[in-house]
Design an enzyme around this catalytic site. Structure first.
Site, PDB file in Angstrom:
ATOM      1  N   ILE A   1      15.207  13.373  47.408  1.00 46.15           N
ATOM      2  CA  ILE A   1      14.860  14.112  48.621  1.00 46.15           C
ATOM      3  C   ILE A   1      16.114  14.499  49.391  1.00 46.15           C
ATOM      4  O   ILE A   1      16.255  15.650  49.840  1.00 46.15           O
ATOM      5  CB  ILE A   1      13.908  13.281  49.507  1.00 46.15           C
TER       6      ILE A   1
ATOM      7  N   ALA B   1      12.150   9.387  56.104  1.00 45.05           N
ATOM      8  CA  ALA B   1      12.348   8.268  55.168  1.00 45.05           C
ATOM      9  C   ALA B   1      11.275   7.212  55.410  1.00 45.05           C
ATOM     10  O   ALA B   1      10.161   7.315  54.897  1.00 45.05           O
ATOM     11  CB  ALA B   1      13.755   7.696  55.335  1.00 45.05           C
ATOM     12  N   ARG B   2      11.581   6.209  56.207  1.00 45.83           N
ATOM     13  CA  ARG B   2      10.635   5.177  56.620  1.00 45.83           C
ATOM     14  C   ARG B   2      10.944   4.812  58.062  1.00 45.83           C
ATOM     15  O   ARG B   2      12.094   4.854  58.503  1.00 45.83           O
ATOM     16  CB  ARG B   2      10.738   3.930  55.735  1.00 45.83           C
TER      17      ARG B   2
ATOM     18  N   ASP C   1       8.607  11.761  61.119  1.00 45.77           N
ATOM     19  CA  ASP C   1       7.363  11.783  60.349  1.00 45.77           C
ATOM     20  C   ASP C   1       6.872  10.380  60.019  1.00 45.77           C
ATOM     21  O   ASP C   1       5.729  10.220  59.594  1.00 45.77           O
ATOM     22  CB  ASP C   1       7.571  12.565  59.038  1.00 45.77           C
TER      23      ASP C   1
ATOM     24  N   GLU D   1       2.051   2.320  62.069  1.00 40.13           N
ATOM     25  CA  GLU D   1       1.241   3.489  61.729  1.00 40.13           C
ATOM     26  C   GLU D   1      -0.230   3.114  61.629  1.00 40.13           C
ATOM     27  O   GLU D   1      -0.551   2.115  60.987  1.00 40.13           O
ATOM     28  CB  GLU D   1       1.721   4.107  60.409  1.00 40.13           C
TER      29      GLU D   1
ATOM     30  N   HIS E   1       3.177  11.060  59.305  1.00 40.91           N
ATOM     31  CA  HIS E   1       3.496  10.611  57.947  1.00 40.91           C
ATOM     32  C   HIS E   1       2.792  11.510  56.924  1.00 40.91           C
ATOM     33  O   HIS E   1       2.026  11.047  56.069  1.00 40.91           O
ATOM     34  CB  HIS E   1       3.088   9.155  57.745  1.00 40.91           C
TER      35      HIS E   1
END
Length: 319
Positions: free
Chosen positions: A158, A237-238, A262, A267, A286
């Site tokens: 990515i 990413a995270r 994102d 979450e 996400h």
């Protein structure tokens, strides 16, 4: 061939339900699909206890060690994702459970989302839209990206695609990775630098590392302080790769020009989360790979991994 029980334990929001790729599993086993998310550990165990194979279609459904140890029949977890942070990998390995992911499969889709977030942030899209809906006619300079420096943190599939897109519009691309090499730099068309230099130099910093203990809170108070005043941050990413509280302080102080996010450390993000009150943010839930093309690529890959495993040729094995 012995038929296996293949369980999709919580396909919410919908990912693999209705996919034609599930039909490919009929010769191999019986698929049981749950369209709602298991809300308790007990419910996860009830759904998965007789499963030979799990298709974990949603990263929000997590499998910690204390649950995996109660699934004696489980032999394979096939993920509809690149990330593996929702699985207790050490416990899976200890119990002989194979975990397969999908490295790079949707890299162009995720990178395009990150690229779009960068533009939305640079052009102040959310802020200007909200201001006009409230009756305003705001005047705020946006950011011209051509000729600016894009700093890519993590140059896997990515990150590499993000670097290519940045170069395509005339950005100067620098990068940092855990294992830089001259050959990799030449392939990507970037210059590898130390992390501190990247943060001090880049007009846009884009995060693309996987979440590990080493990368957790890679971006914290110190790192945000090193970034150029007015610089932009992109995170596809995270959530755990950055310290969210430190990011909020950097935004509210005016040091950062904005952030596009994102992924989150919690979450779904709670309705009262202070990040939602920040002015210069672009937020998506996400969903970086949630295009029709991206969804089916992941569904196909998850089924491919199961068939390869059952036919004795496992692929994309994490543990």
């Amino acid at each position: 061939m012995n038929r296996r029980k293949i369980v999709v334990p919580g396909d919410s929001p919908p990912q693999i339900q209705g996919s034609p790729h599930l039909e490919r599993l009929k010769p191999y086993g019986d698929v049981v699909l749950y369209t709602d998310r298991p809300e308790t550990s007990e419910e996860k165990i009830r759904r998965a206890k007789d499963a030979d194979i799990l298709i974990n279609s949603r990263g929000i459904v997590k499998w910690p060690a204390e649950i995996l140890c109660q699934l004696p029949k489980l032999k394979l977890i096939s993920l509809c994702s690149i990330g593996t942070d929702m699985i207790a990998l050490d416990e899976a390995k200890k119990r002989g459970v194979t975990v397969c992911n999908q490295p790079g499969r949707t890299a162009p889709v995720v990178a395009e989302h990150g690229f779009g977030l960068m533009f939305a942030l640079a052009k102040r899209a959310a802020f200007l839209t909200a201001s006009m809906k409230a009756g305003g006619w705001p005047r705020l300079d946006n950011i011209y990206l051509q000729g600016k420096t894009l700093g890519v943190i993590g140059t896997g599939h990515i990150g590499a695609e993000m670097a290519r897109l940045g170069r395509a519009i005339g950005m100067n691309v620098i990068a940092w990775t855990y294992n830089p090499s001259a050959a990799r730099a030449e392939t990507l068309g970037v210059r590898f630098v130390e992390l501190d230099e990247l943060l001090q130099t880049a007009d846009v910093v884009s995060l693309h590392v996987k979440l590990t203990e080493e990368s957790r809170h890679l971006m914290g108070e110190r790192e945000f302080g090193l970034m150029k005043p007015g610089a932009l941050l992109i995170n596809v990413a995270r959530g755990g790769v950055l310290d969210t509280d430190a990011l909020i302080r950097a935004l509210n102080s005016g040091h950062l020009g904005g952030a596009a996010v994102d992924v989150y450390d919690q979450e779904p993000i709670p309705a009262n989360h202070p990040l939602l009150a920040c002015e210069q943010v672009i937020l998506t839930p996400h969903c970086a790979d949630m295009t029709p093309e991206g969804v089916e690529l992941l569904n196909e890959g998850a089924v491919d991994n199961i068939i390869a495993f059952l036919e004795g040729n496992p692929q994309n094995v994490v543990v």
